[in-house]
Design an enzyme around this catalytic site. Structure first.
Site, short mmCIF file in Angstrom:
data_model
loop_
_atom_site.label_atom_id
_atom_site.label_comp_id
_atom_site.label_asym_id
_atom_site.label_seq_id
_atom_site.Cartn_x
_atom_site.Cartn_y
_atom_site.Cartn_z
N ARG A 1 31.64 63.52 0.49
CA ARG A 1 30.77 64.27 1.44
C ARG A 1 30.78 65.78 1.22
O ARG A 1 30.40 66.55 2.09
CB ARG A 1 31.14 63.95 2.90
N LYS B 1 19.76 74.69 -4.95
CA LYS B 1 19.04 73.44 -5.18
C LYS B 1 19.82 72.64 -6.23
O LYS B 1 20.07 73.13 -7.32
CB LYS B 1 17.63 73.71 -5.72
N GLU C 1 11.01 82.58 -16.37
CA GLU C 1 11.37 82.66 -14.94
C GLU C 1 11.55 84.13 -14.53
O GLU C 1 11.28 84.51 -13.39
CB GLU C 1 12.65 81.85 -14.65
N LYS D 1 15.53 86.53 -6.25
CA LYS D 1 15.74 85.15 -5.81
C LYS D 1 16.65 85.10 -4.58
O LYS D 1 16.39 84.37 -3.63
CB LYS D 1 16.30 84.29 -6.95
N GLU E 1 13.17 75.97 1.80
CA GLU E 1 11.76 75.94 1.36
C GLU E 1 10.80 75.43 2.42
O GLU E 1 10.00 74.53 2.19
CB GLU E 1 11.63 75.11 0.07
N ARG F 1 10.08 80.39 0.19
CA ARG F 1 10.73 79.94 -1.05
C ARG F 1 9.74 79.25 -1.99
O ARG F 1 9.91 79.25 -3.20
CB ARG F 1 11.92 79.03 -0.74
N ASN G 1 7.61 78.95 -6.91
CA ASN G 1 6.95 77.94 -7.75
C ASN G 1 5.68 78.47 -8.40
O ASN G 1 4.84 77.69 -8.86
CB ASN G 1 6.62 76.70 -6.91
N HIS H 1 4.12 76.71 -11.35
CA HIS H 1 4.81 75.43 -11.52
C HIS H 1 3.92 74.21 -11.30
O HIS H 1 4.20 73.14 -11.83
CB HIS H 1 6.03 75.37 -10.60
N HIS I 1 4.30 71.54 -14.12
CA HIS I 1 4.73 70.16 -13.95
C HIS I 1 3.71 69.18 -14.53
O HIS I 1 4.08 68.15 -15.09
CB HIS I 1 4.98 69.85 -12.47
N HIS J 1 10.99 73.40 -19.98
CA HIS J 1 10.44 73.74 -18.67
C HIS J 1 9.88 75.18 -18.67
O HIS J 1 8.76 75.42 -18.22
CB HIS J 1 11.53 73.57 -17.61
P1 NAD Z 1 19.71 73.07 -20.37
O1 NAD Z 1 20.73 73.02 -19.32
O2 NAD Z 1 19.22 71.78 -20.94
O3 NAD Z 1 20.23 74.00 -21.56
C1 NAD Z 1 19.43 74.17 -22.69
C2 NAD Z 1 20.20 73.89 -23.98
O4 NAD Z 1 21.04 75.00 -24.28
C3 NAD Z 1 21.11 72.69 -23.92
O5 NAD Z 1 21.08 72.00 -25.15
C4 NAD Z 1 22.49 73.30 -23.69
O6 NAD Z 1 23.55 72.49 -24.14
C5 NAD Z 1 22.38 74.56 -24.50
N1 NAD Z 1 23.22 75.67 -24.08
C6 NAD Z 1 23.56 76.03 -22.83
N2 NAD Z 1 24.21 77.21 -22.85
C7 NAD Z 1 24.31 77.58 -24.13
C8 NAD Z 1 24.87 78.71 -24.79
N3 NAD Z 1 25.39 79.71 -24.10
N4 NAD Z 1 24.81 78.77 -26.14
C9 NAD Z 1 24.20 77.77 -26.85
N5 NAD Z 1 23.63 76.69 -26.29
C10 NAD Z 1 23.69 76.61 -24.93
O7 NAD Z 1 18.39 73.86 -19.88
P2 NAD Z 1 18.16 75.06 -18.85
O8 NAD Z 1 16.91 75.67 -19.26
O9 NAD Z 1 19.37 75.88 -18.68
O10 NAD Z 1 17.94 74.30 -17.47
C11 NAD Z 1 16.85 73.44 -17.27
C12 NAD Z 1 17.11 72.63 -16.02
O11 NAD Z 1 17.22 73.52 -14.91
C13 NAD Z 1 16.03 71.65 -15.68
O12 NAD Z 1 16.61 70.40 -15.41
C14 NAD Z 1 15.37 72.22 -14.43
O13 NAD Z 1 14.87 71.21 -13.57
C15 NAD Z 1 16.53 72.94 -13.81
N6 NAD Z 1 16.16 74.01 -12.87
C16 NAD Z 1 16.74 74.01 -11.66
C17 NAD Z 1 16.45 75.01 -10.75
C18 NAD Z 1 17.16 75.05 -9.44
O14 NAD Z 1 16.81 75.87 -8.58
N7 NAD Z 1 18.20 74.25 -9.25
C19 NAD Z 1 15.55 76.05 -11.09
C20 NAD Z 1 14.97 76.02 -12.36
C21 NAD Z 1 15.28 74.99 -13.26
N1 GLY Z 2 13.32 77.41 -8.78
C1 GLY Z 2 12.74 77.30 -7.47
C2 GLY Z 2 13.70 77.39 -6.36
O1 GLY Z 2 14.88 77.56 -6.55
O2 GLY Z 2 13.32 77.28 -5.24
#
Ligand code: NAD
Ligand code: GLY
Length: 363
Positions: free
Chosen positions: A118, A140, A182, A224, A234, A238, A242, A245, A249, A262
């Site tokens: 939990r 998130k 972003e 942010k 949101e 918030r 997007n 987005h 998407h 993305h």
């Molecule tokens: P990712 O986590 O897949 O990382 C991209 C690649 O880089 C991976 O292969 C990873 O292993 C590699 N990597 C990471 N750090 C590294 C480093 N320092 N040196 C070399 N390689 C490295 O992708 P991302 O772009 O970081 O994240 C995308 C995800 O984030 C998606 O799933 C998306 O939905 C999510 N997201 C979430 C929010 C939120 O508010 N929670 C907002 C935007 C995106």
């Molecule tokens: N990336 C959108 C949010 O965090 O709300």
């Protein structure tokens, strides 16, 4: 070191930003309340940075779980493996989960932290530009379902976010550009001066200049943090985060996840959102051209993929989770760069023009 407060009452926390943060001091240790830590990472990131995190955590017991690398592993199966490992190693509610990696690791580990017994304390150590300026901030957390991205998740704030900009030195160029999307988004939606700064620094940012990166990350985290502080769950403002987005998407769905990053889809999506804003008289043509030029300078696509037709984009957008009972809604520019609002009643004929122009632009 730069410090930014995310102001959420009892759930407030700090974002610490600096070069070499993981090599100096024991900031991470100071945030650990119990005696045990469970680090979630993947092999790629662990090879580079796990030793530094272990050094930071001298004095507590550290277990490590390496999840497979890639968006396709942001799933319930991976979550179950993490929970199984936590249970097998006898972790209880005083364990702190540390996410070391990009957004995939952060979102998955965050959801594990939100649900394990939990809820256990959680710390983000983001290592991609995208995760440093966006996903690690704001609470998130989620995994994907085969019928939709981020469909299973929770709002669950970390106890702290530690951004060592040195980790970006190993980040591939394509991933760096995805993070820049972003950053540009934050300027367009909330702060024209920040947009100007990114426009000025874009070359240095792509060269991974330390000062430029720290200023850009700090500015994005401030934007942010202030949006999230006003609307954590949101229900209003918030949603402005997007910007671009709804289009992004649709591109990701149309291409199948993993083809476009993305951030790449967000790049093209922002160009379309700016084009739609200009067509509706909500910003000047000059503003929409500036956004397109900056997206291009960031090394991002400025048009959708030729493989996805206008009609397919429309169909995917209608299914997007941001669609409401009243119909499609878009975050659009409201007067000029730095101001946006949510628009419900976009005429489909104008939307078609944007999509047709955007898809035709393909490069
Ligand atoms: P990712 O986590 O897949 O990382 C991209 C690649 O880089 C991976 O292969 C990873 O292993 C590699 N990597 C990471 N750090 C590294 C480093 N320092 N040196 C070399 N390689 C490295 O992708 P991302 O772009 O970081 O994240 C995308 C995800 O984030 C998606 O799933 C998306 O939905 C999510 N997201 C979430 C929010 C939120 O508010 N929670 C907002 C935007 C995106
Ligand atoms: N990336 C959108 C949010 O965090 O709300």
């Amino acid at each position: 070191m730069e410090n930014i407060r995310v102001d959420l009452g009892a759930n407030s926390y700090d974002i610490c930003i600096g070069s070499g943060l993981l090599r100096t001091g024991n900031m991470l240790l100071e945030k650990i309340q119990g005696r045990r830590v469970f680090v979630v990472s993947n092999q790629v990131v662990a090879d580079h940075y796990l030793d530094r995190v272990r050094q930071q955590l001298k004095g507590v017991d550290v277990d490590v779980h390496l999840m497979p690398d890639g968006e396709q592993f942001k799933t319930l199966q991976t979550l179950e493996a993490i929970i199984g490992d936590l249970l097998a190693k006898g972790h209880n509610r005083s364990t702190t989960i540390v996410a070391l990696g990009g957004g995939v690791v952060g979102d998955t580990a965050g959801y594990a932290a939100a649900t394990y017994q939990r809820g256990v304390p959680f710390i983000q150590v983001p290592t991609t530009l995208l995760s440093q300026v966006d996903s690690s901030v704001g609470g998130k957390t989620a995994v994907n379902h085969e019928l939709g991205k981020n469909m299973i998740g929770a709002f669950y704030q970390p106890k702290g976010v530690y951004i060592d900009t040195d980790t970006l030195l190993t980040l591939p160029e394509r991933e760096l550009s995805a993070g820049l999307a972003e950053i540009i988004k934050h300027g367009v939606l909330a702060d024209s001066e920040y947009f100007d700064l990114i426009e000025k620094d874009i070359g240095q940012l792509r060269q991974k200049d330390e000062g430029a990166l720290i200023s850009a990350i700090k500015g994005s985290c401030q934007i942010k943090a202030s949006v999230v502080a006003e609307d954590e769950r949101e229900s209003g403002k918030r949603a402005l985060l997007n910007f671009g987005h709804t289009f992004a998407h649709a591109i990701e769905t149309g291409m199948g996840y993993g083809q476009w990053l993305h951030g790449e889809a967000v790049g093209a999506g922002m160009v379309m959102a700016a084009d739609l804003s200009a067509r509706l008289g909500r910003c000047s043509l000059d503003d929409s051209q500036r956004i397109k030029a900056l997206v291009k300078s960031a090394g991002l696509p400025i048009a959708g993929p030729a493989e996805v037709s206008t009609e397919a984009m429309l169909a995917f957008m209608a299914k997007d989770k941001k669609a409401t009972d009243e119909g499609l809604r878009f975050v659009l520019i409201a007067g000029g760069i730095g101001k946006t609002d949510i628009v419900q009643d976009v005429p489909v004929s104008v939307l078609r023009q944007t999509l047709t122009a955007g898809l035709r632009l393909c490069e």
